[in-house]
Design a protein around this motif. Sequence first.
Motif, PDB file in Angstrom:
ATOM      1  N   ASP A  37       0.827  -1.210   0.000  1.00 38.80           N
ATOM      2  CA  ASP A  37       0.000   0.000   0.000  1.00 38.80           C
ATOM      3  C   ASP A  37       0.866   1.266   0.000  1.00 38.80           C
ATOM      4  N   ILE A  38       1.947   1.253   0.742  1.00 38.58           N
ATOM      5  CA  ILE A  38       2.860   2.398   0.768  1.00 38.58           C
ATOM      6  C   ILE A  38       3.464   2.614  -0.618  1.00 38.58           C
ATOM      7  N   PHE A  39       3.915   1.535  -1.246  1.00 38.29           N
ATOM      8  CA  PHE A  39       4.545   1.636  -2.557  1.00 38.29           C
ATOM      9  C   PHE A  39       3.550   2.136  -3.607  1.00 38.29           C
ATOM     10  N   CYS A  40       2.330   1.619  -3.580  1.00 40.05           N
ATOM     11  CA  CYS A  40       1.310   2.077  -4.538  1.00 40.05           C
ATOM     12  C   CYS A  40       0.953   3.545  -4.298  1.00 40.05           C
ATOM     13  N   SER A  41       0.982   3.972  -3.050  1.00 39.48           N
ATOM     14  CA  SER A  41       0.715   5.382  -2.740  1.00 39.48           C
ATOM     15  C   SER A  41       1.786   6.283  -3.327  1.00 39.48           C
ATOM     16  N   ILE A  42       3.031   5.874  -3.211  1.00 41.55           N
ATOM     17  CA  ILE A  42       4.133   6.655  -3.769  1.00 41.55           C
ATOM     18  C   ILE A  42       4.024   6.700  -5.297  1.00 41.55           C
ATOM     19  N   LEU A  43       3.688   5.570  -5.905  1.00 37.59           N
ATOM     20  CA  LEU A  43       3.498   5.553  -7.356  1.00 37.59           C
ATOM     21  C   LEU A  43       2.373   6.488  -7.773  1.00 37.59           C
ATOM     22  N   TYR A  44       1.317   6.561  -6.972  1.00 41.86           N
ATOM     23  CA  TYR A  44       0.196   7.446  -7.272  1.00 41.86           C
ATOM     24  C   TYR A  44       0.652   8.904  -7.275  1.00 41.86           C
ATOM     25  N   VAL A  45       1.390   9.300  -6.259  1.00 44.69           N
ATOM     26  CA  VAL A  45       1.862  10.693  -6.178  1.00 44.69           C
ATOM     27  C   VAL A  45       2.793  11.007  -7.343  1.00 44.69           C
ATOM     28  N   CYS A  50       0.404  14.952  -7.791  1.00 43.09           N
ATOM     29  CA  CYS A  50      -0.389  15.658  -6.781  1.00 43.09           C
ATOM     30  C   CYS A  50       0.433  15.906  -5.524  1.00 43.09           C
ATOM     31  N   ARG A  51      -0.119  16.688  -4.628  1.00 48.83           N
ATOM     32  CA  ARG A  51       0.519  16.931  -3.333  1.00 48.83           C
ATOM     33  C   ARG A  51       0.316  15.704  -2.458  1.00 48.83           C
ATOM     34  N   TRP A  52       1.186  15.553  -1.464  1.00 49.44           N
ATOM     35  CA  TRP A  52       1.072  14.421  -0.545  1.00 49.44           C
ATOM     36  C   TRP A  52      -0.281  14.442   0.157  1.00 49.44           C
ATOM     37  N   ARG A  53      -0.730  15.620   0.531  1.00 50.47           N
ATOM     38  CA  ARG A  53      -1.998  15.734   1.259  1.00 50.47           C
ATOM     39  C   ARG A  53      -3.199  15.410   0.379  1.00 50.47           C
ATOM     40  N   ALA A  54      -3.001  15.325  -0.922  1.00 51.83           N
ATOM     41  CA  ALA A  54      -4.102  15.044  -1.844  1.00 51.83           C
ATOM     42  C   ALA A  54      -4.248  13.549  -2.145  1.00 51.83           C
ATOM     43  N   LEU A  55      -3.545  12.700  -1.410  1.00 50.10           N
ATOM     44  CA  LEU A  55      -3.707  11.259  -1.602  1.00 50.10           C
ATOM     45  C   LEU A  55      -5.147  10.855  -1.297  1.00 50.10           C
ATOM     46  N   PRO A  56      -5.740   9.982  -2.107  1.00 47.15           N
ATOM     47  CA  PRO A  56      -7.093   9.505  -1.796  1.00 47.15           C
ATOM     48  C   PRO A  56      -7.127   8.830  -0.419  1.00 47.15           C
ATOM     49  N   ASP A  58      -8.330   6.089   0.555  1.00 46.04           N
ATOM     50  CA  ASP A  58      -8.173   4.638   0.669  1.00 46.04           C
ATOM     51  C   ASP A  58      -6.711   4.211   0.683  1.00 46.04           C
ATOM     52  N   PHE A  59      -5.785   5.161   0.597  1.00 44.19           N
ATOM     53  CA  PHE A  59      -4.364   4.907   0.820  1.00 44.19           C
ATOM     54  C   PHE A  59      -4.051   5.172   2.292  1.00 44.19           C
ATOM     55  N   PRO A  60      -2.874   4.749   2.769  1.00 44.16           N
ATOM     56  CA  PRO A  60      -2.483   5.105   4.141  1.00 44.16           C
ATOM     57  C   PRO A  60      -2.379   6.625   4.301  1.00 44.16           C
ATOM     58  N   LYS A  61      -2.265   7.069   5.539  1.00 47.19           N
ATOM     59  CA  LYS A  61      -2.159   8.500   5.800  1.00 47.19           C
ATOM     60  C   LYS A  61      -0.961   9.077   5.049  1.00 47.19           C
ATOM     61  N   TRP A  62      -1.109  10.295   4.543  1.00 46.59           N
ATOM     62  CA  TRP A  62      -0.063  10.901   3.718  1.00 46.59           C
ATOM     63  C   TRP A  62       1.234  11.052   4.505  1.00 46.59           C
ATOM     64  N   GLU A  63       1.155  11.310   5.808  1.00 46.28           N
ATOM     65  CA  GLU A  63       2.374  11.481   6.615  1.00 46.28           C
ATOM     66  C   GLU A  63       3.209  10.210   6.632  1.00 46.28           C
ATOM     67  N   ASP A  64       2.546   9.068   6.728  1.00 47.10           N
ATOM     68  CA  ASP A  64       3.263   7.793   6.744  1.00 47.10           C
ATOM     69  C   ASP A  64       3.864   7.465   5.380  1.00 47.10           C
ATOM     70  N   VAL A  65       3.132   7.770   4.342  1.00 50.61           N
ATOM     71  CA  VAL A  65       3.644   7.537   2.985  1.00 50.61           C
ATOM     72  C   VAL A  65       4.854   8.429   2.732  1.00 50.61           C
ATOM     73  N   TYR A  66       4.758   9.690   3.107  1.00 48.92           N
ATOM     74  CA  TYR A  66       5.854  10.634   2.920  1.00 48.92           C
ATOM     75  C   TYR A  66       7.085  10.201   3.693  1.00 48.92           C
ATOM     76  N   CYS A  67       6.890   9.708   4.885  1.00 43.49           N
ATOM     77  CA  CYS A  67       8.012   9.242   5.714  1.00 43.49           C
ATOM     78  C   CYS A  67       8.749   8.081   5.034  1.00 43.49           C
ATOM     79  N   HIS A  68       8.021   7.166   4.418  1.00 48.57           N
ATOM     80  CA  HIS A  68       8.659   6.058   3.713  1.00 48.57           C
ATOM     81  C   HIS A  68       9.347   6.505   2.432  1.00 48.57           C
TER      82      HIS A  68
END
Length: 69
Positions: A37-45, A50-56, A58-68
């Motif tokens: 899920d983290i990897f797919c979120s990064i691919l989405y951005v 889009c901005r990190w805060r604009a993640l849909p 149904d992905f993990p929280k943007w802060e956690d994705v950004y941290c990874h």
Amino acid sequence: MRSKYPSGITKEQFEIIKPFLESAAKATRPYTYDLYDIFCSILYVLREGCRWRALPHDFPKWEDVYCHY
């Protein structure tokens, strides 16, 4: 269940990449979210530009994705 996005990859494709991601990570604590899920979120951005805060939602929280990232 997460929606399908054009930027997503299948679980089978991710299994090829997963060992490389796990070997690069520090062994500090267990993941809160599934690494897929983290990897797919990064691919989405990266694909949507889009901005990190604009993640849909149904992905993990943007802060956690950004941290990874």
